[in-house]
Design a protein around this motif. Structure first.
Motif, mmCIF file in Angstrom:
data_model
loop_
_atom_site.group_PDB
_atom_site.id
_atom_site.type_symbol
_atom_site.label_atom_id
_atom_site.label_comp_id
_atom_site.label_asym_id
_atom_site.label_seq_id
_atom_site.Cartn_x
_atom_site.Cartn_y
_atom_site.Cartn_z
ATOM 1 N N VAL A 258 0.851 -1.195 0.000
ATOM 2 C CA VAL A 258 0.000 0.000 0.000
ATOM 3 C C VAL A 258 0.883 1.241 0.000
ATOM 4 C CG1 VAL A 258 -1.755 1.267 1.293
ATOM 5 C CG2 VAL A 258 -1.785 -1.236 1.297
ATOM 6 N N THR A 259 0.523 2.223 -0.811
ATOM 7 C CA THR A 259 1.210 3.519 -0.770
ATOM 8 C C THR A 259 0.150 4.612 -0.704
ATOM 9 O OG1 THR A 259 2.974 4.852 -1.784
ATOM 10 C CG2 THR A 259 1.401 3.857 -3.304
ATOM 11 N N PRO A 260 0.399 5.679 0.066
ATOM 12 C CA PRO A 260 -0.600 6.747 0.145
ATOM 13 C C PRO A 260 -0.964 7.258 -1.245
ATOM 14 C CG PRO A 260 1.064 7.044 1.845
ATOM 15 C CD PRO A 260 1.548 5.926 0.966
ATOM 16 N N SER A 274 7.434 3.729 -10.339
ATOM 17 C CA SER A 274 8.131 2.540 -10.874
ATOM 18 C C SER A 274 7.867 1.330 -9.986
ATOM 19 C CB SER A 274 9.638 2.797 -10.962
ATOM 20 O OG SER A 274 9.884 3.991 -11.671
ATOM 21 N N ILE A 275 7.790 1.554 -8.675
ATOM 22 C CA ILE A 275 7.559 0.435 -7.742
ATOM 23 C C ILE A 275 6.141 -0.114 -7.909
ATOM 24 C CG2 ILE A 275 7.322 -0.133 -5.275
ATOM 25 C CD1 ILE A 275 9.785 1.705 -4.829
ATOM 26 N N ILE A 276 5.202 0.743 -8.237
ATOM 27 C CA ILE A 276 3.835 0.248 -8.490
ATOM 28 C C ILE A 276 3.894 -0.804 -9.601
ATOM 29 C CG2 ILE A 276 1.569 0.908 -9.432
ATOM 30 C CD1 ILE A 276 1.845 3.554 -7.889
ATOM 31 N N THR A 277 4.655 -0.505 -10.657
ATOM 32 C CA THR A 277 4.776 -1.431 -11.780
ATOM 33 C C THR A 277 5.587 -2.676 -11.394
ATOM 34 O OG1 THR A 277 4.711 0.456 -13.276
ATOM 35 C CG2 THR A 277 5.587 -1.593 -14.185
ATOM 36 N N ALA A 280 3.899 -5.115 -8.953
ATOM 37 C CA ALA A 280 2.878 -5.900 -9.660
ATOM 38 C C ALA A 280 3.552 -6.992 -10.491
ATOM 39 C CB ALA A 280 2.017 -4.987 -10.535
ATOM 40 N N ASP A 281 4.672 -6.653 -11.172
ATOM 41 C CA ASP A 281 5.423 -7.678 -11.932
ATOM 42 C C ASP A 281 5.827 -8.836 -11.028
ATOM 43 O OD1 ASP A 281 5.358 -5.979 -14.088
ATOM 44 O OD2 ASP A 281 7.502 -5.457 -14.042
ATOM 45 N N LEU A 282 6.146 -8.502 -9.762
ATOM 46 C CA LEU A 282 6.606 -9.531 -8.816
ATOM 47 C C LEU A 282 5.439 -10.290 -8.176
ATOM 48 C CD1 LEU A 282 9.429 -7.388 -7.143
ATOM 49 C CD2 LEU A 282 9.779 -9.476 -8.487
ATOM 50 N N GLU A 288 -3.152 1.991 -4.038
ATOM 51 C CA GLU A 288 -2.957 3.404 -3.699
ATOM 52 C C GLU A 288 -4.223 3.853 -2.979
ATOM 53 O OE1 GLU A 288 -1.097 5.941 -6.973
ATOM 54 O OE2 GLU A 288 -1.841 4.217 -8.101
ATOM 55 N N ARG A 289 -4.086 4.175 -1.715
ATOM 56 C CA ARG A 289 -5.246 4.617 -0.937
ATOM 57 C C ARG A 289 -4.774 5.438 0.251
ATOM 58 N NH1 ARG A 289 -5.111 1.755 3.780
ATOM 59 N NH2 ARG A 289 -4.598 -0.480 3.728
#
Ligand code: PLP
Ligand code: COI
Length: 367
Positions: A258-260, A274-277, A280-282, A288-289
């Motif tokens: 989770v990221t704000p 980039s970490i969002i992508t 998800a790849d991992l 995001e909330r």
């Protein structure tokens, strides 16, 4: 303000004939630290309403001479960026998502009523400076050349209005780890009195003023043995926003991350995106909330949150050890980074250093 009305990017180069010797440069590159040393050249260009962006040039690094009435000194009409050039094993040099920095600088410029710099001028300025100072890109493990593009109101006058003369510059600084402890978890101080940004303010822009206002709470953090300060929203003092110079991630016990969410007052970090992508790849669910400060405090205490990490160009991915506040603390890592933090950090830096395939087309060769 006037956007993209500039001529195509063309740049002159004046070599620094009095630059450092190879031995002096090697001594710096052996232990660069962060933000302490600068290369032999800098990039400069100016804007006026009549000329648009003009006079792109790489010149010897040196002081700027400013009239005492220069607008930036009074009203802080200034923005900046931060990105890195990485040396790969074959000696080539690459930047990570430079167009994203160009676009964020355009959004920052809009908010600060500065002229937008076209993307080809931004990437051209980076390439021209890195070409001149390629020997300054370190090759040590997890070192890089940190690039600092910045733009400021350079008209000398005292009225409060957007400057009609603007200077854009790029300087470069060989960099090791931002936090001297390397991957050792950092402690975070919760600022309960001060916010970094408010609704309708400049929080989403990368402007110097945001960092000026973070310095007093950062001093409070240092006094309390912490390396960074965490800010909450300015209305309810309840929702976690970000750190003074980094975004935040929370790893949940079920493996999701989770990221704000971008509230309008958080900086839209390129590492964050980039970490969002990559997460998800991992195979992680990425959400995001809004995250409340109680969720952070209680989550690490009851195990719902298993890891917390900070991210940014300078900090890369840095584990958070403790969140401290007046009268308490919540410990999320004691001694070492968690497994997911390690995994995400490796996925990111392996792309940046050319050790993993660049599946998302994020790398641009600059030298
Ligand atoms: N938030 C703030 C306030 C920052 O200064 C930075 C650093 O640039 C970040 C987040 C992370 O952004 P990025 O990943 O683009 O470096
Ligand atoms: C960066 O990560 O590039 C920043 O600008 C943040 C600052 C703490 C150095």
């Amino acid at each position: 303000m006037n956007a993209m009305t500039s001529t195509p990017f063309r740049c002159t180069v004046t070599p620094n004939t009095g630059g450092r010797t190879d031995a002096e440069r090697d001594a710096v590159l052996a232990d660069p630290g962060f933000g302490r040393h600068f290369t032999d050249h800098m990039f400069l260009a100016e804007w006026t309403p009549e000329t648009g962006w003009a006079d792109a040039r790489v010149v010897p690094y040196g002081p700027l001479s400013l009239d005492p009435a220069t607008a930036v000194l009074h009203y802080a009409q200034e923005i900046f960026e931060g990105l890195k050039a990485y040396r790969h094993a074959d000696d080539s040099v690459w930047c990570f998502r430079p167009e994203d920095n160009a676009e964020r600088m355009q959004r920052s410029a809009h908010r600060l009523a500065l002229p937008e710099l076209p993307t080809d001028w931004f990437t051209g300025s980076i390439e021209a400076l890195v070409a001149a100072d390629a020997a300054w890109v370190p090759s040590g493990e997890e070192t890089s050349l940190y690039l600092r593009p910045f733009m400021f109101a350079s008209e000398a006058f005292l009225g409060v209005r957007p400057s009609q003369h603007v200077t854009y510059s790029v300087i470069a600084s060989p960099a090791g780890a931002y936090f001297p402890g390397g991957l050792k978890p950092v402690d975070i101080w919760l600022s309960e009195e001060y916010s970094r940004a408010g609704a309708g303010g400049t929080g989403a822009a990368k402007c110097g003023g945001n960092y000026a206002s973070s310095l007093l709470p950062q001093q409070e953090a240092t006094r309390n043995g912490c390396q960074q300060v965490a800010f909450l929203d300015s209305v309810e003092h309840r929702w976690v926003e970000e750190l003074g110079g980094m975004n935040l991630y929370f790893v949940q016990a079920d493996g999701s991350i989770v990221t704000p969410e971008l509230s309008g007052s958080i900086l839209e970090g390129i590492t964050r995106s980039s970490i969002i992508t990559l997460a998800a790849d991992l195979g992680h669910d990425v959400v995001e909330r809004r995250v409340s400060i109680d969720e952070w405090r209680d989550g690490v205490a009851d195990g719902t949150i298993t890891e917390v990490f900070a991210c940014g160009t300078a900090a890369v991915v840095t584990p958070v050890g403790r969140l401290k506040w007046d009268g308490g603390e919540a410990v999320s890592a004691d001694g070492d980074a968690g497994k997911v933090t390690h995994e995400i950090r490796s996925a990111l830096v392996d792309i940046q250093y050319g050790r993993a395939e660049d599946r998302h087309g994020w790398m641009t060769r600059v030298a």
